[in-house]
Design an enzyme around this catalytic site. Structure first.
Site, PDB file in Angstrom:
ATOM      1  N   PRO A 120       8.104  -1.585   2.012  1.00 26.76           N
ATOM      2  CA  PRO A 120       6.798  -1.248   2.583  1.00 26.76           C
ATOM      3  C   PRO A 120       6.353   0.166   2.192  1.00 26.76           C
ATOM      4  O   PRO A 120       7.188   1.049   1.992  1.00 26.76           O
ATOM      5  CB  PRO A 120       7.033  -1.335   4.097  1.00 26.76           C
ATOM      6  N   ASP A 121       5.050   0.379   2.036  1.00 25.07           N
ATOM      7  CA  ASP A 121       4.559   1.742   1.808  1.00 25.07           C
ATOM      8  C   ASP A 121       4.440   2.435   3.166  1.00 25.07           C
ATOM      9  O   ASP A 121       4.889   1.904   4.188  1.00 25.07           O
ATOM     10  CB  ASP A 121       3.237   1.741   1.014  1.00 25.07           C
ATOM     11  N   PHE A 122       3.893   3.641   3.202  1.00 24.81           N
ATOM     12  CA  PHE A 122       3.750   4.345   4.476  1.00 24.81           C
ATOM     13  C   PHE A 122       2.509   3.912   5.232  1.00 24.81           C
ATOM     14  O   PHE A 122       2.532   3.638   6.411  1.00 24.81           O
ATOM     15  CB  PHE A 122       3.629   5.855   4.228  1.00 24.81           C
ATOM     16  N   ARG A 123       1.385   3.921   4.485  1.00 27.72           N
ATOM     17  CA  ARG A 123       0.113   3.974   5.194  1.00 27.72           C
ATOM     18  C   ARG A 123      -0.680   2.682   5.237  1.00 27.72           C
ATOM     19  O   ARG A 123      -1.713   2.643   5.880  1.00 27.72           O
ATOM     20  CB  ARG A 123      -0.748   5.104   4.599  1.00 27.72           C
ATOM     21  N   ASN A 165       8.100   8.198  -5.273  1.00 21.81           N
ATOM     22  CA  ASN A 165       8.990   7.218  -4.653  1.00 21.81           C
ATOM     23  C   ASN A 165      10.433   7.693  -4.660  1.00 21.81           C
ATOM     24  O   ASN A 165      10.862   8.442  -5.539  1.00 21.81           O
ATOM     25  CB  ASN A 165       8.859   5.871  -5.354  1.00 21.81           C
ATOM     26  N   ASP A 219      12.871   5.301  -4.226  1.00 21.69           N
ATOM     27  CA  ASP A 219      13.623   4.050  -4.335  1.00 21.69           C
ATOM     28  C   ASP A 219      14.378   3.898  -5.658  1.00 21.69           C
ATOM     29  O   ASP A 219      15.128   2.934  -5.834  1.00 21.69           O
ATOM     30  CB  ASP A 219      12.693   2.849  -4.113  1.00 21.69           C
ATOM     31  N   HIS A 223       9.555  13.860  -4.961  1.00 19.16           N
ATOM     32  CA  HIS A 223      10.034  13.937  -3.579  1.00 19.16           C
ATOM     33  C   HIS A 223      11.532  13.670  -3.487  1.00 19.16           C
ATOM     34  O   HIS A 223      12.032  13.261  -2.448  1.00 19.16           O
ATOM     35  CB  HIS A 223       9.222  12.981  -2.692  1.00 19.16           C
TER      36      HIS A 223
HETATM   37  P1  CNA Z   1       1.119   5.701   0.848  1.00 17.77           P
HETATM   38  O1  CNA Z   1       0.447   6.864   1.458  1.00 17.77           O
HETATM   39  O2  CNA Z   1       1.758   4.687   1.749  1.00 17.77           O
HETATM   40  O3  CNA Z   1       0.005   4.972  -0.053  1.00 17.77           O
HETATM   41  C1  CNA Z   1       0.248   3.767  -0.736  1.00 17.77           C
HETATM   42  C2  CNA Z   1      -1.014   3.417  -1.518  1.00 17.77           C
HETATM   43  O4  CNA Z   1      -0.736   2.291  -2.328  1.00 17.77           O
HETATM   44  C3  CNA Z   1      -2.211   3.068  -0.643  1.00 17.77           C
HETATM   45  O5  CNA Z   1      -3.371   3.641  -1.172  1.00 17.77           O
HETATM   46  C4  CNA Z   1      -2.259   1.532  -0.715  1.00 17.77           C
HETATM   47  O6  CNA Z   1      -3.558   1.026  -0.608  1.00 17.77           O
HETATM   48  C5  CNA Z   1      -1.716   1.298  -2.104  1.00 17.77           C
HETATM   49  N1  CNA Z   1      -1.044   0.013  -2.303  1.00 17.77           N
HETATM   50  C6  CNA Z   1      -0.183  -0.637  -1.474  1.00 17.77           C
HETATM   51  N2  CNA Z   1       0.265  -1.765  -2.046  1.00 17.77           N
HETATM   52  C7  CNA Z   1      -0.328  -1.834  -3.272  1.00 17.77           C
HETATM   53  C8  CNA Z   1      -0.268  -2.745  -4.357  1.00 17.77           C
HETATM   54  N3  CNA Z   1       0.498  -3.855  -4.318  1.00 17.77           N
HETATM   55  N4  CNA Z   1      -1.011  -2.491  -5.463  1.00 17.77           N
HETATM   56  C9  CNA Z   1      -1.796  -1.397  -5.529  1.00 17.77           C
HETATM   57  N5  CNA Z   1      -1.887  -0.484  -4.548  1.00 17.77           N
HETATM   58  C10 CNA Z   1      -1.157  -0.704  -3.434  1.00 17.77           C
HETATM   59  O7  CNA Z   1       2.216   6.124  -0.213  1.00 17.77           O
HETATM   60  P2  CNA Z   1       2.224   7.383  -1.202  1.00 17.77           P
HETATM   61  O8  CNA Z   1       3.298   7.127  -2.173  1.00 17.77           O
HETATM   62  O9  CNA Z   1       0.878   7.713  -1.695  1.00 17.77           O
HETATM   63  O10 CNA Z   1       2.653   8.536  -0.190  1.00 17.77           O
HETATM   64  C11 CNA Z   1       3.558   9.427  -0.528  1.00 17.77           C
HETATM   65  C12 CNA Z   1       4.899   9.237   0.202  1.00 17.77           C
HETATM   66  C13 CNA Z   1       5.291   7.811   0.448  1.00 17.77           C
HETATM   67  C14 CNA Z   1       5.981   9.754  -0.642  1.00 17.77           C
HETATM   68  O11 CNA Z   1       6.533  10.874  -0.042  1.00 17.77           O
HETATM   69  C15 CNA Z   1       7.038   8.653  -0.791  1.00 17.77           C
HETATM   70  O12 CNA Z   1       8.326   9.188  -0.746  1.00 17.77           O
HETATM   71  C16 CNA Z   1       6.815   7.784   0.343  1.00 17.77           C
HETATM   72  N6  CNA Z   1       7.305   6.397   0.286  1.00 17.77           N
HETATM   73  C17 CNA Z   1       8.062   5.951  -0.745  1.00 17.77           C
HETATM   74  C18 CNA Z   1       8.497   4.641  -0.773  1.00 17.77           C
HETATM   75  C19 CNA Z   1       9.318   4.184  -1.936  1.00 17.77           C
HETATM   76  O13 CNA Z   1      10.107   4.943  -2.462  1.00 17.77           O
HETATM   77  N7  CNA Z   1       9.110   2.961  -2.378  1.00 17.77           N
HETATM   78  C20 CNA Z   1       8.162   3.759   0.245  1.00 17.77           C
HETATM   79  C21 CNA Z   1       7.377   4.259   1.319  1.00 17.77           C
HETATM   80  C22 CNA Z   1       6.962   5.575   1.306  1.00 17.77           C
END
Ligand code: CNA
Length: 280
Positions: free
Chosen positions: A45-48, A119, A121, A138
């Site tokens: 899952p993403d954060f937001r 990321n 991950d 990060h």
């Molecule tokens: P965020 O703030 O959660 O934003 C994610 C963005 O991606 C949003 O604009 C969503 O609309 C968009 N999105 C989600 N799914 C899709 C998709 N399938 N296709 C296209 N766009 C999509 O995350 P950010 O990375 O911008 O924020 C920064 C943080 C999140 C960092 O410090 C990371 O470490 C942290 N994070 C990392 C992970 C990971 O490593 N996978 C997971 C969750 C959070």
């Protein structure tokens, strides 16, 4: 930007025009910037994102506010929420997406100047992007240390602790401080590699921004470092940051895997991309 403003570099603001630039050899210093959105299709899952994002789901942990899970003072008092999350996110549990594979393909073709990722991950590495082309802005779960005396903690023991969702303690005599993976918490310094490569986007001839809300600074300032006239392409569910405000910006709104497949089609790389992805 007025939609009628003609672009400087692209023939028009489309993926086809971006592909043409690459095929013509005019884009060979490509800088990619990624966030959690490129890994949601892998099951992380993403954060937001509303409802599916981690912040939404952290509500069950009774945090004072969701971001607390990545705040060092909160961690010191209560490391359990972070370790619950770490157990879910830990590398090895997930496989790269086609978007990760596309970045590896760029590298294989000698076109990737640098990938900046937020990321933690490690899926870019898993997809085959060479380590010397990745800036993990990060940090990552690859290493860990004591938050007090900074003594590194062994990888194998860390893996065992994370599996159990338990916070390890520093083994150094008389310390016993909490151990934390070298991922950047709010208020912490970004890794040296981020700062020493901060000018790399100024040398890009094409910028690809994928799956990030561009809300976390200083990372969020990277796309703006591209020179005027350098095409910037956004693959994201929503428009973010200042993307779309320049005449050579291209917005590909939707899930990034579909956008990336379209670009691969335009490039004539689709079969190669799918084969590379299947192989990882
Ligand atoms: P965020 O703030 O959660 O934003 C994610 C963005 O991606 C949003 O604009 C969503 O609309 C968009 N999105 C989600 N799914 C899709 C998709 N399938 N296709 C296209 N766009 C999509 O995350 P950010 O990375 O911008 O924020 C920064 C943080 C999140 C960092 O410090 C990371 O470490 C942290 N994070 C990392 C992970 C990971 O490593 N996978 C997971 C969750 C959070």
């Amino acid at each position: 930007v007025d939609p009628d403003t003609p672009p400087d570099t692209l023939s028009d603001r489309s993926l086809r025009a971006v592909a043409q630039l690459i095929k013509d050899g005019a884009a060979k210093q490509i800088v990619v910037m990624t966030g959690a959105g490129i890994s949601t299709a892998a099951g992380i899952p993403d954060f937001r994102s509303p409802k599916t994002g981690l912040y939404h789901n952290l509500a069950r942990l009774n945090l004072p506010h969701p971001e607390a899970v990545f705040e060092i003072d909160f961690f010191r008092d209560n490391p359990e929420p972070f370790y619950l999350l770490a157990k879910e996110l830990y590398p090895g549990n997930f496989s790269p997406t086609i978007s990760h594979a596309f970045i590896a393909l760029l590298a294989k073709k000698g076109l990737l100047r640098m990938l900046f990722t937020q990321n933690i991950d490690c899926l870019e590495r898993a997809a085959g992007v060479p380590a010397d082309r990745i800036i993990e802005a990060h940090g990552s779960f690859a290493t860990q240390r004591c938050i007090d005396c900074k003594t590194p903690f062994p990888d194998d023991q860390m893996r065992e602790h994370v599996k159990r969702g338990e916070a390890p303690r520093c083994a150094r005599d008389g310390c016993g401080g909490l151990v934390k993976p070298d991922i950047v918490f709010f208020g912490e310094q970004l890794p040296e590699a981020f700062h020493s490569n901060i000018s790399v986007p100024c040398a890009a001839d094409l910028v690809l921004v994928m799956g990030t809300s561009l809300l976390v600074h200083p990372f969020a300032g990277l796309p703006r470092r591209a020179r005027e006239g350098v095409p910037r392409v956004l693959f994201n569910l929503e428009r973010v940051g200042d993307m779309g405000t320049r005449a050579d910006d291209v917005l590909v709104l939707g899930d990034c895997d579909s956008g990336i497949r379209k670009l691969a089609d335009e490039l004539g790389w689709r079969d190669e991309l799918e084969a590379l992805w299947r192989g990882v």
